[in-house]
Scaffold this motif. Structure first.
Motif, PDB file in Angstrom:
ATOM      1  N   VAL A  63       0.834  -1.198   0.000  1.00  0.00           N
ATOM      2  CA  VAL A  63       0.000   0.000   0.000  1.00  0.00           C
ATOM      3  C   VAL A  63       0.876   1.258   0.000  1.00  0.00           C
ATOM      4  O   VAL A  63       0.638   2.208  -0.754  1.00  0.00           O
ATOM      5  N   LEU A  64       1.913   1.257   0.839  1.00  0.00           N
ATOM      6  CA  LEU A  64       2.814   2.405   0.903  1.00  0.00           C
ATOM      7  C   LEU A  64       3.606   2.576  -0.384  1.00  0.00           C
ATOM      8  O   LEU A  64       3.834   3.704  -0.854  1.00  0.00           O
ATOM      9  N   GLU A  65       4.019   1.468  -0.986  1.00  0.00           N
ATOM     10  CA  GLU A  65       4.727   1.543  -2.268  1.00  0.00           C
ATOM     11  C   GLU A  65       3.853   2.210  -3.325  1.00  0.00           C
ATOM     12  O   GLU A  65       4.316   3.083  -4.079  1.00  0.00           O
ATOM     13  N   GLU A  66       2.589   1.804  -3.369  1.00  0.00           N
ATOM     14  CA  GLU A  66       1.674   2.322  -4.389  1.00  0.00           C
ATOM     15  C   GLU A  66       1.313   3.784  -4.123  1.00  0.00           C
ATOM     16  O   GLU A  66       1.350   4.624  -5.018  1.00  0.00           O
ATOM     17  N   GLU A  67       0.940   4.084  -2.866  1.00  0.00           N
ATOM     18  CA  GLU A  67       0.424   5.419  -2.563  1.00  0.00           C
ATOM     19  C   GLU A  67       1.522   6.478  -2.546  1.00  0.00           C
ATOM     20  O   GLU A  67       1.317   7.604  -3.002  1.00  0.00           O
ATOM     21  N   ARG A  68       2.671   6.119  -2.005  1.00  0.00           N
ATOM     22  CA  ARG A  68       3.746   7.106  -1.850  1.00  0.00           C
ATOM     23  C   ARG A  68       4.820   6.976  -2.931  1.00  0.00           C
ATOM     24  O   ARG A  68       5.805   7.720  -2.897  1.00  0.00           O
ATOM     25  N   ARG A  69       4.643   6.024  -3.847  1.00  0.00           N
ATOM     26  CA  ARG A  69       5.630   5.781  -4.903  1.00  0.00           C
ATOM     27  C   ARG A  69       7.004   5.501  -4.289  1.00  0.00           C
ATOM     28  O   ARG A  69       8.019   6.106  -4.640  1.00  0.00           O
ATOM     29  N   LEU A  70       7.034   4.537  -3.362  1.00  0.00           N
ATOM     30  CA  LEU A  70       8.245   4.189  -2.647  1.00  0.00           C
ATOM     31  C   LEU A  70       8.826   2.877  -3.158  1.00  0.00           C
ATOM     32  O   LEU A  70       8.121   2.028  -3.705  1.00  0.00           O
ATOM     33  N   THR A  71      10.115   2.700  -2.952  1.00  0.00           N
ATOM     34  CA  THR A  71      10.727   1.391  -3.164  1.00  0.00           C
ATOM     35  C   THR A  71      10.335   0.490  -2.000  1.00  0.00           C
ATOM     36  O   THR A  71       9.923   0.977  -0.933  1.00  0.00           O
TER      37      THR A  71
END
Length: 374
Positions: free
Chosen positions: A245-253
């Protein structure tokens, strides 16, 4: 898939503990799973290797052995539902049909004598669990157990809708869903049963007491998502996890998402400790026991998460820590930017004109209209 994530030691200020009969409880739960044929033979053989009895012995290290055993059987049953129907079964992509099955199971939990799903092993197991809940709990605890089971079922149908569509919810929705689909709230009445007491409504339903239970759920499920990420990411199937979820929402690795998830759970852990301490100063002996059990639940899930083959996946080893740390990565008292839970930080005394976590006496609760929470 990118480089393998290395999970660092996680912040845990709660000491470990375990019931002395944990090995026997593990054996008893394995036998119970065979008696009721929980899940497919392949799923059942996996579940009985996951040390579920040991996990529950950590949740109730000083609890009544019969209730620890009941909790262990129930947790295995929950995995039979979640793994068998939701994660791996066809119904996990058919939310409408899944909702129908779960509603029938709720009817069995409400009325074990109802002629529903009479040839279904999960229903047979649930009937046995319900009868034992009646034996060790009060009528009110049984009702709250059934209500919490309904909340869990409702949330896994929501998750199934995302699985069918292949979508990832935003962080706020995921956080709300995770408070329930981790099935942590269904365990809460059993914390009371394990020690033979029942919290009075003016304490159990007080806003701050409900909040610390939710904080415990957040910590347990965020830790679970951190520890299970390797296993879930390695599968070719759809998966839903806080890191994703964090990868998708915040564009994180993935590494950045891991760092942020750890920061979030550290901040909630510090809040949990502060508000729990505040409540313990004002509460009854029963409330202090309940708060202690919430802490055992958190730490028990942590110890189980880094040791059970369910998450260490020895055939494809995960990079898991073997110890915990006393130092949080995030010591801020600022609320997380997640609207569904940001109100928790309003319970800190520095943010209120009066102590936000004070548990009123029954007399003052009634006179101020606080019974039942806000």
């Amino acid at each position: 898939m990118g480089p393998e994530l290395i999970v660092p030691p996680i912040f845990s200020p709660i000491p470990p503990a375990i019931h002395p009969r944990h090995a026997d409880i593990d054996v008893q739960t394995a036998a119970w799973a065979e008696t009721f044929r929980i899940g497919s033979e392949e799923l059942r053989s996996r579940l009985v290797r996951h040390d579920i009895g040991t996990f529950c012995a950590r949740i109730l290290p000083e609890g009544r052995e019969e209730v620890v055993s009941l909790l262990s059987d129930f947790v295995l049953w929950l995995f039979g539902v979640d793994d068998g129907h939701c994660e791996e079964g066809e119904l996990g992509r058919r939310p409408g049909e899944l909702a129908g099955l779960l509603h029938r199971l709720i009817r069995v939990a409400q009325n074990p004598e109802a002629p529903m799903l009479e040839d279904d092993p999960l229903a047979a197991g649930l009937r046995d669990l319900r009868l034992r809940v009646d034996r060790f709990g009060t009528a009110g605890q049984t009702a709250r157990w059934v209500d919490a089971l309904r909340e869990y079922f409702f949330s896994v149908v929501w998750e199934a809708a995302h699985r069918r569509a292949g979508t990832v919810p935003d962080l706020n929705d995921y956080t709300l869903m995770r408070l329930y689909d981790g099935a942590t709230s269904v365990v809460l009445p059993m914390l009371e049963m394990g020690h033979g007491y029942e919290l009075q409504p003016h304490e159990r339903d007080h806003t701050a007491v409900r909040a610390v239970a939710e904080m415990a759920s957040f910590i347990i499920t965020w830790d679970n998502d951190i520890f299970s990420y390797h296993k879930e990411r390695s599968t070719k199937d759809y998966y839903l996890n806080a890191l994703r979820v964090l990868e998708e929402e915040r564009r994180l690795t993935p590494a950045e998402a891991l760092d942020l998830a750890i920061s979030q759970r550290d901040r909630v852990m510090r809040l949990f400790m502060k508000v729990s301490e505040q409540l313990a100063e004002q509460g009854s002996p029963q409330l202090r026991q309940y708060l202690h059990s919430l802490g055992c639940f958190i730490r028990g899930a942590q110890d189980w998460g880094i040791s059970s083959v369910r998450y260490t996946t020895p055939d494809d080893p995960a990079n898991m820590p073997s110890v915990f740390t006393d130092t949080p990565t995030d010591d801020s008292d600022e609320p997380l930017d997640i609207p569904s839970i940001s109100w928790w930080w309003g319970l800190l005394p520095t943010r209120n004109a009066t102590p936000g976590g004070r548990v009123p006496s029954q007399q003052s609760a009634q006179s101020k209209g606080l019974v039942g929470g806000r």
